[in-house]
Design an enzyme around this catalytic site. Structure first.
Site, PDB file in Angstrom:
ATOM      1  N   GLY A 104       0.798  -1.223   0.000  1.00  0.00           N
ATOM      2  CA  GLY A 104       0.000   0.000   0.000  1.00  0.00           C
ATOM      3  C   GLY A 104       0.827   1.268   0.000  1.00  0.00           C
ATOM      4  N   SER A 105       0.481   2.208  -0.852  1.00  0.00           N
ATOM      5  CA  SER A 105       1.236   3.453  -0.893  1.00  0.00           C
ATOM      6  C   SER A 105       0.591   4.424  -1.867  1.00  0.00           C
ATOM      7  CB  SER A 105       2.685   3.198  -1.276  1.00  0.00           C
ATOM      8  OG  SER A 105       3.451   4.335  -1.015  1.00  0.00           O
ATOM      9  N   ARG A 106       1.438   5.200  -2.562  1.00  0.00           N
ATOM     10  CA  ARG A 106       0.934   6.269  -3.424  1.00  0.00           C
ATOM     11  C   ARG A 106       1.936   6.544  -4.537  1.00  0.00           C
ATOM     12  NH1 ARG A 106      -0.851  12.194  -1.094  1.00  0.00           N
ATOM     13  NH2 ARG A 106       0.027  13.498  -2.735  1.00  0.00           N
TER      14      ARG A 106
END
Length: 218
Positions: free
Chosen positions: A187-189
């Site tokens: 999970g991240s961006r």
């Protein structure tokens, strides 16, 4: 669907640890507490399946078009705004950000075909990926692609859970749209900094697919 190469070690370690937990559960609990032993098996098996699904690499018909900028990651569009870039451009750019939840496919792809003219890793914090300052203060890897007279910057940004960014690109490389640029674990961006005259084709809150969804046009 296949498993991404970045997942082999993680899946192997998880299999050993979860297998050991179940082995101990059967040895110590199965006779006196069979329901508890079964519950442990169900939970650990579910966790094992989740880890495998995280590293999945689904087969896709990729979008290849030199006139378009393609989404480099799966996820949800959380930012579309004008910003000032202090890292590379030293001026105004159009920012589009994609939030990747732990349930998304986490391989990142080249948004364009062109030359890598900048590739730099930055140490940093682990703020939640949706935090406004995560773009400039979190651990991240920035890549600038040059396409003719145009340039775009793509940032892989770590989050509160994502503690490892993998990037395959280095300065001087000629890359193709849709090929893998890297991987972010858990999970991240991903941020894109585009020219101000780029025409954005996605909307706030839209769910996008890496390598498939058209993010913008030159």
């Amino acid at each position: 669907m296949t498993i991404h190469k970045e997942g082999f070690a993680s899946i192997g370690i998880a299999t050993l640890i979860l297998g050991a937990i179940n082995g101990l559960s059967v040895w110590f609990l199965s006779q006196q507490y069979p329901v508890l032993s079964l519950l442990i098996f169900i939970v650990t098996f579910g966790l094992w399946l989740f880890i495998i699904s995280f590293f999945r690499l689904p087969s896709r018909q990729l979008t290849i078009d030199d006139k378009k900028i393609i989404c480099p990651a799966d996820g949800k569009v959380v930012v579309i705004e004008e910003t000032v870039d202090e890292e590379y451009f030293k001026g105004k750019r159009l920012q589009v950000s994609i939030f990747m939840s732990p349930l998304n496919v986490h391989v990142n792809r080249n948004a364009v075909t062109g030359e890598v003219v900048y590739s730099k890793y930055h140490k940093g914090k682990y703020l939640a990926a949706w935090h406004p300052k995560s773009s400039t203060e979190n651990e991240r890897h920035s890549v600038v692609y040059q396409v003719g007279h145009n340039e775009i910057l793509v940032k892989q940004i770590a989050g509160a859970l994502a503690r490892r960014i993998v990037n395959y690109l280095s300065e001087g490389m000629q890359v193709k749209q849709g090929d893998e640029m890297g991987f972010i674990k858990f999970g991240s961006r991903v941020d894109l900094l585009l020219p101000l005259n780029a025409r954005v084709k996605v909307k706030m809150g839209e769910m996008v697919k890496g390598g498939v969804t058209v993010l913008a046009e030159w």
